[in-house]
Motif scaffolding. Structure first.
Motif, PDB file in Angstrom:
ATOM      1  N   UNK A 170       0.839  -1.194   0.000  1.00 36.61           N
ATOM      2  CA  UNK A 170       0.000   0.000   0.000  1.00 36.61           C
ATOM      3  C   UNK A 170       0.873   1.244   0.000  1.00 36.61           C
ATOM      4  N   UNK A 171       0.388   2.264  -0.679  1.00 35.88           N
ATOM      5  CA  UNK A 171       1.133   3.505  -0.736  1.00 35.88           C
ATOM      6  C   UNK A 171       0.913   4.326   0.527  1.00 35.88           C
ATOM      7  N   UNK A 172       1.574   5.478   0.638  1.00 40.68           N
ATOM      8  CA  UNK A 172       1.418   6.313   1.824  1.00 40.68           C
ATOM      9  C   UNK A 172       0.002   6.871   1.952  1.00 40.68           C
ATOM     10  N   UNK A 173      -0.492   6.950   3.177  1.00 35.72           N
ATOM     11  CA  UNK A 173      -1.801   7.539   3.437  1.00 35.72           C
ATOM     12  C   UNK A 173      -1.764   9.037   3.183  1.00 35.72           C
ATOM     13  N   UNK A 174      -2.932   9.605   2.892  1.00 34.53           N
ATOM     14  CA  UNK A 174      -3.073  11.053   2.724  1.00 34.53           C
ATOM     15  C   UNK A 174      -3.702  11.643   3.980  1.00 34.53           C
ATOM     16  N   UNK A 175      -3.039  12.635   4.556  1.00 39.76           N
ATOM     17  CA  UNK A 175      -3.611  13.390   5.664  1.00 39.76           C
ATOM     18  C   UNK A 175      -4.167  14.675   5.062  1.00 39.76           C
ATOM     19  N   UNK A 176      -5.474  14.764   4.961  1.00 38.94           N
ATOM     20  CA  UNK A 176      -6.133  15.884   4.291  1.00 38.94           C
ATOM     21  C   UNK A 176      -6.511  16.931   5.339  1.00 38.94           C
ATOM     22  N   UNK A 177      -6.061  18.156   5.135  1.00 44.20           N
ATOM     23  CA  UNK A 177      -6.312  19.227   6.083  1.00 44.20           C
ATOM     24  C   UNK A 177      -7.689  19.843   5.873  1.00 44.20           C
ATOM     25  N   UNK A 178      -8.198  20.446   6.942  1.00 48.72           N
ATOM     26  CA  UNK A 178      -9.457  21.157   6.844  1.00 48.72           C
ATOM     27  C   UNK A 178      -9.290  22.413   5.982  1.00 48.72           C
ATOM     28  N   UNK A 179     -10.392  22.858   5.443  1.00 47.91           N
ATOM     29  CA  UNK A 179     -10.361  24.031   4.576  1.00 47.91           C
ATOM     30  C   UNK A 179      -9.781  25.236   5.329  1.00 47.91           C
ATOM     31  N   UNK A 180      -8.841  25.926   4.710  1.00 50.17           N
ATOM     32  CA  UNK A 180      -8.249  27.107   5.286  1.00 50.17           C
ATOM     33  C   UNK A 180      -7.076  26.848   6.205  1.00 50.17           C
ATOM     34  N   UNK A 181      -6.734  25.592   6.455  1.00 46.79           N
ATOM     35  CA  UNK A 181      -5.637  25.280   7.367  1.00 46.79           C
ATOM     36  C   UNK A 181      -4.285  25.184   6.658  1.00 46.79           C
ATOM     37  N   UNK A 182      -4.293  25.139   5.341  1.00 50.76           N
ATOM     38  CA  UNK A 182      -3.048  24.902   4.606  1.00 50.76           C
ATOM     39  C   UNK A 182      -1.984  25.991   4.741  1.00 50.76           C
ATOM     40  N   UNK A 183      -2.331  27.285   4.779  1.00 51.48           N
ATOM     41  CA  UNK A 183      -1.298  28.318   4.692  1.00 51.48           C
ATOM     42  C   UNK A 183      -0.200  28.220   5.729  1.00 51.48           C
ATOM     43  N   UNK A 184      -0.542  27.969   6.988  1.00 57.29           N
ATOM     44  CA  UNK A 184       0.514  27.955   8.013  1.00 57.29           C
ATOM     45  C   UNK A 184       1.496  26.819   7.801  1.00 57.29           C
ATOM     46  N   UNK A 185       1.032  25.710   7.234  1.00 53.75           N
ATOM     47  CA  UNK A 185       1.923  24.580   6.983  1.00 53.75           C
ATOM     48  C   UNK A 185       2.712  24.782   5.691  1.00 53.75           C
ATOM     49  N   UNK A 186       2.082  25.416   4.724  1.00 51.31           N
ATOM     50  CA  UNK A 186       2.822  25.746   3.503  1.00 51.31           C
ATOM     51  C   UNK A 186       3.923  26.769   3.789  1.00 51.31           C
ATOM     52  N   UNK A 187       3.701  27.606   4.782  1.00 46.50           N
ATOM     53  CA  UNK A 187       4.682  28.636   5.129  1.00 46.50           C
ATOM     54  C   UNK A 187       5.782  28.134   6.054  1.00 46.50           C
ATOM     55  N   UNK A 188       5.712  26.862   6.477  1.00 46.90           N
ATOM     56  CA  UNK A 188       6.830  26.306   7.219  1.00 46.90           C
ATOM     57  C   UNK A 188       6.533  25.714   8.578  1.00 46.90           C
ATOM     58  N   UNK A 189       5.313  25.873   9.110  1.00 47.20           N
ATOM     59  CA  UNK A 189       4.982  25.243  10.392  1.00 47.20           C
ATOM     60  C   UNK A 189       5.027  23.720  10.225  1.00 47.20           C
ATOM     61  N   UNK A 190       5.870  23.003  10.991  1.00 48.53           N
ATOM     62  CA  UNK A 190       6.005  21.563  10.784  1.00 48.53           C
ATOM     63  C   UNK A 190       5.040  20.710  11.588  1.00 48.53           C
ATOM     64  N   UNK A 191       4.320  21.306  12.562  1.00 51.24           N
ATOM     65  CA  UNK A 191       3.500  20.518  13.486  1.00 51.24           C
ATOM     66  C   UNK A 191       2.031  20.590  13.085  1.00 51.24           C
ATOM     67  N   UNK A 192       1.502  19.473  12.589  1.00 51.76           N
ATOM     68  CA  UNK A 192       0.107  19.406  12.167  1.00 51.76           C
ATOM     69  C   UNK A 192      -0.714  18.887  13.345  1.00 51.76           C
ATOM     70  N   UNK A 193      -1.432  19.773  14.002  1.00 54.34           N
ATOM     71  CA  UNK A 193      -2.217  19.381  15.165  1.00 54.34           C
ATOM     72  C   UNK A 193      -3.500  18.678  14.726  1.00 54.34           C
ATOM     73  N   UNK A 194      -4.048  17.889  15.645  1.00 57.24           N
ATOM     74  CA  UNK A 194      -5.199  17.058  15.291  1.00 57.24           C
ATOM     75  C   UNK A 194      -6.385  17.840  14.795  1.00 57.24           C
ATOM     76  N   UNK A 195      -6.601  19.044  15.337  1.00 57.33           N
ATOM     77  CA  UNK A 195      -7.745  19.838  14.928  1.00 57.33           C
ATOM     78  C   UNK A 195      -7.674  20.352  13.510  1.00 57.33           C
ATOM     79  N   UNK A 196      -6.506  20.253  12.881  1.00 60.68           N
ATOM     80  CA  UNK A 196      -6.354  20.721  11.497  1.00 60.68           C
ATOM     81  C   UNK A 196      -6.661  19.633  10.483  1.00 60.68           C
TER      82      UNK A 196
END
Length: 213
Positions: free
Chosen positions: A60-86
């Protein structure tokens, strides 16, 4: 902010506006399909290639962790910690502890990849963003996409070279921090050197798993 053990730390405001996931200078919607340029296409192709190789070896290939709408910018900008609520959903399969996963926005644009921990406040620690993969490919370097051992080895080497450029260790300074977690892009790993003694602090499951290997 909350650490991996669930304890609160100072420095993050809650409330109505404290948890916003866009920078004050602009509101951005990153949950729309990207315009495909050559760099983006190259990264997507590389991730498909590596994912296919992983699927061949594990079934099986890697799973996809899909973020909630509007949560992408902080992670695209470099935040490495994806909290559960996102996290909006997990697609493909339920990842195991320490498994490498792909992190995407709501439109399935890949932001990067990281290591998964279902029991942590931080579901994913992003290890490498898509932009870095594209940069490495453009320079003719191995992408290291989804290659945790290779990436860790390279970043520890880079951290040691940085300290060497600062003339560490030297006669009057034999105690210093060799690896500084997010500062050296190895979230959850701290390495301190005291003369000939090296002390490793692990605040992430992936570090413990790598130590066993």
């Amino acid at each position: 902010a909350v650490n991996e053990n669930g304890k609160a730390s100072r420095g993050t405001r809650g409330g109505r506006n404290g948890g916003r996931d866009f920078t004050p200078r602009e509101k951005r919607s990153n949950d729309t399909p990207r315009q495909i340029d050559s760099s983006t296409a190259q990264v997507d192709s590389e991730l498909r290639r590596v994912s296919a190789a992983l699927q061949t070896s594990s079934g099986q290939g890697p799973a996809l962790i899909v973020l909630k709408r509007g949560k992408a910018p902080i992670f695209r900008d470099g935040q490495p910690l994806v909290y559960g609520g996102a996290v909006a959903s997990i697609e493909g399969h339920e990842p195991e502890l320490g498994e490498s996963v792909l992190v995407t926005d709501g439109a399935k644009n890949v932001l990067g990849w990281g290591v998964y921990n279902a029991t942590s406040m931080y579901r994913v620690r992003i290890m490498q963003r898509a932009e870095e993969i594209g940069g490495r490919l453009s320079r003719g370097e191995p992408s290291l996409a989804l290659d945790l051992p290779g990436l860790v080895q390279e970043r520890i080497k880079a951290a040691a070279e940085l300290r060497g450029a600062l003339d560490l260790p030297r006669e009057d300074t034999t105690a210093y921090r060799l690896v500084n977690s997010e500062g050296d892009r190895l979230s959850g790993l701290i390495v301190d050197r005291y003369g000939d003694l090296v002390v490793v602090q692990a605040s992430a499951a992936w570090v413990e798993l790598c130590a066993r290997d």
